[in-house]
Write a protein that holds these residues in place. Sequence first.
Motif, PDB file in Angstrom:
ATOM      1  N   ILE A   1       0.842  -1.201   0.000  1.00 39.24           N
ATOM      2  CA  ILE A   1       0.000   0.000   0.000  1.00 39.24           C
ATOM      3  C   ILE A   1       0.873   1.245   0.000  1.00 39.24           C
ATOM      4  O   ILE A   1       0.539   2.248  -0.633  1.00 39.24           O
ATOM      5  CB  ILE A   1      -1.034   0.018   1.150  1.00 39.24           C
ATOM      6  N   SER A   2       2.026   1.197   0.666  1.00 34.99           N
ATOM      7  CA  SER A   2       2.955   2.331   0.642  1.00 34.99           C
ATOM      8  C   SER A   2       3.473   2.578  -0.769  1.00 34.99           C
ATOM      9  O   SER A   2       3.526   3.726  -1.222  1.00 34.99           O
ATOM     10  CB  SER A   2       4.158   2.072   1.542  1.00 34.99           C
ATOM     11  N   LEU A   3       3.863   1.511  -1.471  1.00 37.10           N
ATOM     12  CA  LEU A   3       4.342   1.646  -2.844  1.00 37.10           C
ATOM     13  C   LEU A   3       3.236   2.148  -3.766  1.00 37.10           C
ATOM     14  O   LEU A   3       3.465   3.035  -4.599  1.00 37.10           O
ATOM     15  CB  LEU A   3       4.869   0.306  -3.360  1.00 37.10           C
ATOM     16  N   LEU A   4       2.033   1.601  -3.610  1.00 35.82           N
ATOM     17  CA  LEU A   4       0.912   2.014  -4.442  1.00 35.82           C
ATOM     18  C   LEU A   4       0.529   3.466  -4.162  1.00 35.82           C
ATOM     19  O   LEU A   4       0.266   4.245  -5.084  1.00 35.82           O
ATOM     20  CB  LEU A   4      -0.280   1.084  -4.224  1.00 35.82           C
ATOM     21  N   LYS A   5       0.536   3.841  -2.906  1.00 31.83           N
ATOM     22  CA  LYS A   5       0.231   5.222  -2.522  1.00 31.83           C
ATOM     23  C   LYS A   5       1.223   6.183  -3.168  1.00 31.83           C
ATOM     24  O   LYS A   5       0.839   7.211  -3.722  1.00 31.83           O
ATOM     25  CB  LYS A   5       0.263   5.359  -0.998  1.00 31.83           C
ATOM     26  N   ARG A   6       2.505   5.837  -3.116  1.00 30.00           N
ATOM     27  CA  ARG A   6       3.539   6.680  -3.726  1.00 30.00           C
ATOM     28  C   ARG A   6       3.364   6.768  -5.241  1.00 30.00           C
ATOM     29  O   ARG A   6       3.495   7.831  -5.843  1.00 30.00           O
ATOM     30  CB  ARG A   6       4.919   6.143  -3.370  1.00 30.00           C
ATOM     31  N   LEU A   7       3.031   5.645  -5.865  1.00 30.83           N
ATOM     32  CA  LEU A   7       2.803   5.608  -7.307  1.00 30.83           C
ATOM     33  C   LEU A   7       1.620   6.497  -7.701  1.00 30.83           C
ATOM     34  O   LEU A   7       1.703   7.283  -8.643  1.00 30.83           O
ATOM     35  CB  LEU A   7       2.559   4.163  -7.751  1.00 30.83           C
ATOM     36  N   VAL A   8       0.523   6.392  -6.959  1.00 31.44           N
ATOM     37  CA  VAL A   8      -0.663   7.217  -7.223  1.00 31.44           C
ATOM     38  C   VAL A   8      -0.329   8.688  -7.011  1.00 31.44           C
ATOM     39  O   VAL A   8      -0.652   9.540  -7.847  1.00 31.44           O
ATOM     40  CB  VAL A   8      -1.858   6.783  -6.347  1.00 31.44           C
ATOM     41  N   GLU A   9       0.337   9.000  -5.919  1.00 26.24           N
ATOM     42  CA  GLU A   9       0.682  10.384  -5.605  1.00 26.24           C
ATOM     43  C   GLU A   9       1.567  11.000  -6.688  1.00 26.24           C
ATOM     44  O   GLU A   9       1.359  12.142  -7.102  1.00 26.24           O
ATOM     45  CB  GLU A   9       1.377  10.453  -4.251  1.00 26.24           C
ATOM     46  N   MET A  10       2.548  10.241  -7.172  1.00 23.57           N
ATOM     47  CA  MET A  10       3.434  10.748  -8.229  1.00 23.57           C
ATOM     48  C   MET A  10       2.665  10.995  -9.523  1.00 23.57           C
ATOM     49  O   MET A  10       2.960  11.938 -10.249  1.00 23.57           O
ATOM     50  CB  MET A  10       4.580   9.764  -8.501  1.00 23.57           C
ATOM     51  N   ASN A  11       1.663  10.186  -9.792  1.00 23.75           N
ATOM     52  CA  ASN A  11       0.932  10.303 -11.050  1.00 23.75           C
ATOM     53  C   ASN A  11      -0.195  11.326 -11.018  1.00 23.75           C
ATOM     54  O   ASN A  11      -0.477  11.943 -12.039  1.00 23.75           O
ATOM     55  CB  ASN A  11       0.402   8.938 -11.487  1.00 23.75           C
ATOM     56  N   ILE A  12      -0.861  11.498  -9.890  1.00 15.53           N
ATOM     57  CA  ILE A  12      -1.926  12.502  -9.849  1.00 15.53           C
ATOM     58  C   ILE A  12      -1.402  13.849  -9.381  1.00 15.53           C
ATOM     59  O   ILE A  12      -2.014  14.863  -9.661  1.00 15.53           O
ATOM     60  CB  ILE A  12      -3.149  12.061  -9.012  1.00 15.53           C
ATOM     61  N   GLY A  13      -0.265  13.839  -8.680  1.00 14.41           N
ATOM     62  CA  GLY A  13       0.387  15.087  -8.300  1.00 14.41           C
ATOM     63  C   GLY A  13      -0.344  15.927  -7.271  1.00 14.41           C
ATOM     64  O   GLY A  13       0.024  17.067  -7.038  1.00 14.41           O
ATOM     65  N   ARG A  14      -1.367  15.386  -6.653  1.00 15.93           N
ATOM     66  CA  ARG A  14      -2.118  16.162  -5.650  1.00 15.93           C
ATOM     67  C   ARG A  14      -2.350  15.292  -4.421  1.00 15.93           C
ATOM     68  O   ARG A  14      -3.121  14.348  -4.450  1.00 15.93           O
ATOM     69  CB  ARG A  14      -3.460  16.607  -6.219  1.00 15.93           C
TER      70      ARG A  14
END
Length: 124
Positions: free
Chosen positions: A96-109
Amino acid sequence: MVERRRYSRIVLDLPGILESEVQRKSYTVHVRDVSLKGAFVELANFEEDPHLFSGQKYRLVIQLQATTKIVMYMTCRHVLGKKLGLECNRIDPESISLLKRLVEMNIGRSDVLNRELNVLISNS
């Protein structure tokens, strides 16, 4: 058609493995998109009827790098040709930490990400 998604989808083209304990099989997939609540994958080199996946539970392993992977426990919710819509039932803390970081990097918000995490937690 009304969009019902409450989670941002990240468009990907990553290799993955879909594992079934019940069928005792592993399937090579291409991960087309992923969110905090699910994934959309395409079966690679698969010639059988893909509808046998519908309603079944799987472990999805998404290989990000040689030693980095996201592991999600999924249920197949819909089948469209060789494409499967998977709903996440469970995910370990590291993934979930990796997925959260991936989502955050891609949506930027981070505010959008925090809202989605709150929805995910309240629906659990």
